[in-house]
Design a protein around this motif. Structure first.
Motif, PDB file in Angstrom:
ATOM      1  N   ALA A   1     -15.855  -1.334  18.158  1.00 54.86           N
ATOM      2  CA  ALA A   1     -14.983  -0.844  19.228  1.00 54.86           C
ATOM      3  C   ALA A   1     -15.677  -0.712  20.574  1.00 54.86           C
ATOM      4  O   ALA A   1     -15.074  -0.975  21.621  1.00 54.86           O
ATOM      5  N   SER A   2     -16.930  -0.325  20.591  1.00 53.42           N
ATOM      6  CA  SER A   2     -17.618  -0.091  21.858  1.00 53.42           C
ATOM      7  C   SER A   2     -18.179  -1.370  22.474  1.00 53.42           C
ATOM      8  O   SER A   2     -18.620  -1.367  23.622  1.00 53.42           O
TER       9      SER A   2
ATOM     10  N   PRO B   1     -14.372  -3.903  26.680  1.00 54.52           N
ATOM     11  CA  PRO B   1     -14.552  -3.316  25.346  1.00 54.52           C
ATOM     12  C   PRO B   1     -13.269  -3.477  24.518  1.00 54.52           C
ATOM     13  O   PRO B   1     -12.167  -3.283  25.044  1.00 54.52           O
TER      14      PRO B   1
ATOM     15  N   SER C   1     -12.056  -1.629  22.390  1.00 57.54           N
ATOM     16  CA  SER C   1     -11.331  -0.360  22.237  1.00 57.54           C
ATOM     17  C   SER C   1     -10.249  -0.188  23.298  1.00 57.54           C
ATOM     18  O   SER C   1      -9.320   0.607  23.124  1.00 57.54           O
ATOM     19  N   GLN C   2     -10.348  -0.932  24.402  1.00 56.39           N
ATOM     20  CA  GLN C   2      -9.375  -0.837  25.489  1.00 56.39           C
ATOM     21  C   GLN C   2      -8.286  -1.903  25.393  1.00 56.39           C
ATOM     22  O   GLN C   2      -7.489  -2.057  26.313  1.00 56.39           O
TER      23      GLN C   2
ATOM     24  N   SER D   1     -18.014  -5.461  23.735  1.00 52.42           N
ATOM     25  CA  SER D   1     -17.064  -6.289  24.472  1.00 52.42           C
ATOM     26  C   SER D   1     -16.455  -7.364  23.573  1.00 52.42           C
ATOM     27  O   SER D   1     -16.917  -7.602  22.453  1.00 52.42           O
TER      28      SER D   1
END
Length: 255
Positions: free
Chosen positions: A104-105, A146, A148-149, A107
């Motif tokens: 998740a963190s 990332p 996660s976004q 890219s």
């Protein structure tokens, strides 16, 4: 829709495959084959054993008494049921897991590059990466973002792209539609057809029988850990596949 080579031996053959979690048995003598260049859909309700079957094929059930298999899995005529996952990936088999399992963190591009860790993939890493971006242009635009976004659909694209980075001959796709809006699922499945047209054989695990049958060259129905029906989806028809899916007696199908 696919590049079928009916006169060649199957790319993947599964014979008498049983899988266990401790003393609990999840698969019961499963057998089927997948021809090179095709899309083979495996459908079944939640708990039918679909994900366990894929895990067994890629060596994730070869972990001693806690999770183990009996039976035969052959890829291009070679037995792989005793191999480790990284060895199976090295032969040309990869999987897009249910739930995506991304970092998740990291890219988009960092996640993609994780899929090209094999020595045989490194020389063509840049070319393979560009082919993934060609398949999913949205990822090229967000390569430094990332994961996660990103939306669920975008994350699913990353997961598929990561699997493609190993330059597979066979890709196993587990529950691609899970948690995604129908329009996004349609877009994902269009990309699966493109992947197949590029010469990669696909196994699609799906609960949605109609969607699975639309893309499939062949289909297997899994019920309570057993294959209860298989064949050409156009010949089998939606009603017969649905009956097998739910374990309803119909045209010789029974639980």
């Amino acid at each position: 829709m696919s590049i079928s080579v009916p006169d060649s031996p199957p790319l993947l053959t599964v014979k008498g495959l049983s899988a266990y979690y401790g003393e609990s048995r999840a698969l019961f003598g499963v057998g089927f084959s997948v021809e090179k260049g095709t899309v083979h859909s495996i459908v079944g309700a939640n708990g039918a054993g679909k994900s366990t079957l894929l895990r067994a094929i890629v060596g994730m059930m070869n972990r001693g008494r806690a999770a183990h298999i009996n039976g035969i899995v052959e890829f291009k005529g070679r037995r792989i049921d005793h191999l480790k996952t990284e060895e199976i990936v090295g032969l040309g088999v990869t999987m897009v897991p249910e739930g995506r399992r991304l970092f998740a963190s990291m890219s988009v591009e960092e996640n993609l590059l994780c899929g090209g860790f094999l020595a045989r993939c490194r020389s063509a890493m840049d070319e393979t990466l560009e082919s993934v971006y060609d398949l999913f242009p949205r990822l090229a635009d967000r390569r430094q973002q990332p994961v996660s976004q990103m939306s669920g659909g975008e994350q699913q694209m990353v997961s598929i792209g990561r699997a493609l980075m190993s330059s597979p001959e066979l890709i196993l796709l587990d529950e691609l539609s899970l948690g995604l809006a129908p329009i996004v699922v349609d877009q994902i499945y269009q990309r699966i057809l493109t992947i197949n047209q590029r010469g990669i054989t696909c196994i699609v695990i799906e609960q949605d029988t109609e969607r699975a049958m639309r893309v499939a060259t062949s289909v297997s129905v899994l019920l309570e850990g057993r294959v209860v029906l298989e064949g050409d989806p156009d010949i089998l028809g939606r009603d017969r596949v649905s009956a097998a899916y739910f374990g309803i007696d119909n045209a010789g199908i029974s639980r």
